[in-house]
Design an enzyme around this catalytic site. Structure first.
Site, short mmCIF file in Angstrom:
data_model
loop_
_atom_site.label_atom_id
_atom_site.label_comp_id
_atom_site.label_asym_id
_atom_site.label_seq_id
_atom_site.Cartn_x
_atom_site.Cartn_y
_atom_site.Cartn_z
N ASP A 104 19.69 -14.12 14.22
CA ASP A 104 18.42 -13.13 14.33
C ASP A 104 18.45 -11.82 13.66
O ASP A 104 17.93 -10.94 14.23
CB ASP A 104 17.79 -13.27 15.47
CG ASP A 104 16.60 -12.74 15.78
OD1 ASP A 104 15.74 -12.58 14.78
OD2 ASP A 104 16.00 -12.35 16.81
N THR A 153 9.37 -13.95 8.07
CA THR A 153 8.17 -12.98 8.18
C THR A 153 8.50 -11.71 7.91
O THR A 153 9.61 -11.20 8.13
CB THR A 153 7.39 -13.39 9.63
OG1 THR A 153 8.48 -13.14 10.53
CG2 THR A 153 6.91 -14.53 9.47
N GLU A 168 4.29 0.98 20.44
CA GLU A 168 5.23 1.17 19.43
C GLU A 168 4.83 2.08 18.39
O GLU A 168 5.37 1.88 17.17
CB GLU A 168 5.97 -0.40 19.14
CG GLU A 168 6.35 -1.06 20.15
CD GLU A 168 7.08 -2.55 19.80
OE1 GLU A 168 7.14 -2.73 18.59
OE2 GLU A 168 7.65 -2.93 20.61
#
Length: 730
Positions: free
Chosen positions: A320, A255, A80
């Site tokens: 989410d 986070t 990535e």
């Protein structure tokens, strides 16, 4: 033509290659337009635009683009990272936090660095052992390894100069997968883990002095355990939005695992935060249900780490909807005057334009279909959740999915067209309250006590019912849209008018995990796709001008640079990431046909055909051992496998081992592997803190049962009819 002339002039005026290796500083960064051949940050510039002023390759000649060189990273997992190129040297990171330096014109390795990450932390990331890049600053290369250590390396040799442990509690499932970001003389790093184990982790961002590795400040994104005094005014503000009587087992999440930016004039560090932990906010949130500072865009003062402003994109997030997507800084003409803004295509489906000085919301519109909200409150931008979003009352098909309308894959902003190029995921997820929906699965690691399922072409509500309870069937869901439920596309977005200008679908029916975007002054947009194609679009119209088949799944964003007057396009390849935990390799992926060879592939005009990896070869299913387990034990093993093991191991083709193909020796050592850590040095850590001996026996029985079913299909004449209970088909 003007762009080409500018580029040629800039190259002729570019500084000679007499800098020491990795000698990047604020002066060079400010003058980057005079060095168009370089790509100095993950997004190339201070603004993280993923745009290059190079135009030697343009819409008129891109049809001649071909292979220049390839470099083997030596791994076979998800890739990535976006490489950085400084004065003809390419720096990038890979699995575990490996760092590579190669000659950018030939692919010749100059050095590589092994962080020797603690293999026990391999189970901590939700989504593979990925790493999203390095920072290069003042002759140093900075990387965060998966175990949370920050490393400073000599850019010329790769020798480690210092390392710092950034993790505050190694008993919790913290990991580091994001790129390090430089803010003045500070190296900024966050972490991940908000989805893991029972209660996730507590998010924070840390700043380290680049010369010494000394910790300068730390900013927590959510409050500490109930009763713990707040570290600062920001945490006092946040604490009021959480339940003061919540269990200390839930650590809050939030986070900061990707998407940093820095404005050197304002001296502000920008980043987004992830979901709350757990997803079910009834367990932790206070009366407002906001759960600050999760799902927020935050600006900190770089010198102190104090909060300057915040904008919470999704108050009370339980879908989410991380706000960790890449942030782009630019100046836009709004209301007749230039505004310094930060832009983000958020996971929640809205494109945000925010004043980066003050945090004032300037505009926000959905860039993809979103049914979780009926709209935003005028003035504040606070979303109004719709009935479609209420999965507490029963399973709901929510757009966008937990993967977001846009995820970590970089978007690009071209000042030439004024458009933002977004790799869009137009897909929902069927959200389920695992604790109350009547299925036998009550917990899945990386989803906690909830679950979001893609209603793709493999979705079977009746088949899933024993596991997750009653679910809406696919035909009912398909009737709500006139396009396929799951698709991906490249979408050109006008951030001023907040509207789509053009789009090109890249996949449909199933998730393909297509890659990020990069644009150039040659009126081009580049994107890699899961099917192995490198696509080139006309930046103004979206017309596909060129495709190159690489044979490698591409998730990362391409870059462009020049060496000795030759322009190159390069991209890092390899399937993995989120898809590993969702199931087997998707049918469109190049990794299903070819070996998942992790490479950097570079292209130039008049290059040759891109070499593809060897064809994928899955070895035959070996004859499994006898299985004397009861059907109840096998079913219990299936439940435990889905809850704890399925996020890394699919019973089908994947980049991690298909456990149905275990050798006799591995079967014999199975208990010692899961409870004793026999394979911990390879990244398969012990699970004796989560699984009992009986759990392991049942999981093993389930795998043996599935192995026999696969073996029977492969060798129907050799398998005894008595083996394999068939408790649950593959």
């Amino acid at each position: 033509m003007l762009a080409l002339c500018f580029t040629a002039l800039a190259l002729s005026l570019a500084p000679p290659l007499s800098y020491a290796a990795g000698d990047v500083d604020s002066r060079r960064m400010r003058a980057l337009n005079s060095e168009p051949q370089n790509w100095l940050t993950p997004g190339r510039d201070e603004n993280q635009s993923y745009y290059s002023p190079l135009a030697m390759i343009d819409a008129g000649n891109v049809s001649r683009l071909g292979f220049a060189w390839a470099y083997d990273l030596g791994t076979a997992r998800g890739q990535e990272a976006t490489p950085i190129v400084v004065d003809g040297v390419m720096y990038t990171s890979g699995t575990w936090g490996y760092v590579y330096a190669v000659n950018a014109s030939t692919g010749e390795e100059l050095w590589r660095f092994d962080p020797k990450a603690d293999p026990r932390t391999a189970r901590n990331p939700c989504c593979d052992l990925v790493n999203r890049g390095v920072a290069v600053w003042k002759r140093r290369v900075f990387v965060a390894s998966v175990d949370g250590r920050l490393h400073a390396l000599d850019a010329g040799t790769g020798k480690e100069l210092w390392s710092a442990d950034t993790i505050v509690d190694h008993k919790l499932p913290y990991s580091s997968t994001g790129a390090v970001y430089i803010a003045g003389d500070l190296a900024i790093i966050g972490n991940s883990g908000a989805d893991m184990d029972k209660g996730g982790v507590r998010g924070y961002v840390s700043a380290y002095e680049i010369e010494t590795g000394r910790l300068m400040w730390r900013f927590y994104t959510v409050p500490g355990a109930p009763g713990q005094p707040p570290e600062d005014e920001a945490m006092a503000l946040a604490a009021a939005t959480w339940d003061r009587d919540r269990s200390p087992d839930y650590h809050g999440g939030g986070t900061a695992w990707d998407g940093f930016a820095y404005d050197p004039d304002l001296k502000l560090v920008y980043f987004g935060t992830a979901n709350p932990a757990p997803y079910d906010l009834r367990l932790v949130a206070g009366p407002s249900k906001d759960a600050l500072f999760t799902a927020s865009i935050i600006a900190l003062r770089a010198d102190t780490g104090r909060l300057a402003w915040y904008y919470q994109a999704t108050p009370g997030d339980h879908w989410d909807f991380d706000a960790t997507q890449k942030l782009i800084l630019t100046d836009l003409m709004i209301g007749g005057s230039a505004r310094s803004v930060v832009m983000q295509a958020n996971k929640n489906g809205f494109f945000y334009v925010i004043d980066r000085r003050t945090g004032e919301l300037i505009s926000a519109k959905p860039y993809t279909f979103a049914n979780w909200t009926s709209g935003l409150v005028a003035g504040t931008g606070r979303p109004r959740p719709s009935e479609n979003a209420d999965w507490y009352s029963g399973p709901k098909n929510v757009y966008p999915s937990w993967a977001g309308g846009h995820s970590w894959q970089p978007m690009s902003f071209s000042p030439l067209t004024g458009l933002v190029y977004i790799p869009v995921i137009d897909a929902p997820s069927v959200w389920i309250d695992l604790q109350h929906n009547g299925g036998r699965i009550r917990f899945i690691n990386s989803f906690l006590s909830a679950l979001g399922l893609f209603p793709d072409e493999s979705y079977d509500a009746a088949g899933l019912k024993p596991f997750y309870g009653p679910l809406p069937d696919r035909k009912t869901l398909e009737a709500t849209r006139d396009v396929k439920l799951v698709r991906e596309m490249m979408r050109a977005w006008d951030p001023l008018a907040q509207k789509t200008v053009w789009e090109q679908e890249t996949s449909s029916g199933m998730r393909a995990y297509d890659g990020g975007a990069m644009s150039t002054a040659g009126n081009l947009v580049f994107q890699g796709c899961g099917n192995g194609e490198l696509r080139v679009y006309a930046a103004d119209t979206g017309k596909i001008l060129k495709t190159i088949q690489t044979g490698s799944h591409i998730m990362a964003a391409p870059i462009t640079y020049a060496v000795n007057g030759i322009q190159y396009i390069a991209v890092q390849t390899g399937y993995g990431g989120t898809g590993v935990g969702v199931g087997a390799i998707p049918p469109s992926s190049a990794a299903l046909k070819f070996e998942n060879l992790n490479r950097i592939i570079s292209f130039k005009l008049d290059g040759g055909a891109a070499p593809t990896p060897e064809l994928r070869k899955d070895r035959p299913f070996p004859r499994p051992p006898a299985n004397n387990a009861t059907p109840d034990d096998i079913q219990s093993g299936e439940t435990a496998f889905l809850g704890q093991c399925s996020r890394c191991h699919a019973l089908g083709p994947n980049i991690t081992p298909d456990l149905r193909r275990m050798s006799e020796a591995t079967h014999s050592a199975f208990k010692d592997i899961l409870l004793g850590g026999a394979l911990a040095p390879t990244g398969m850590e012990a699970f004796n803190d989560i699984l009992s001996e009986k759990d392991v026996e049942n999981i093993h029985a389930y795998i043996i049962d599935q192995s026999w079913q696969a073996y029977k299909r492969q060798e129907p004449s050799k398998a005894p009819a008595s083996e394999g209970s068939g408790a649950q088909s593959e």
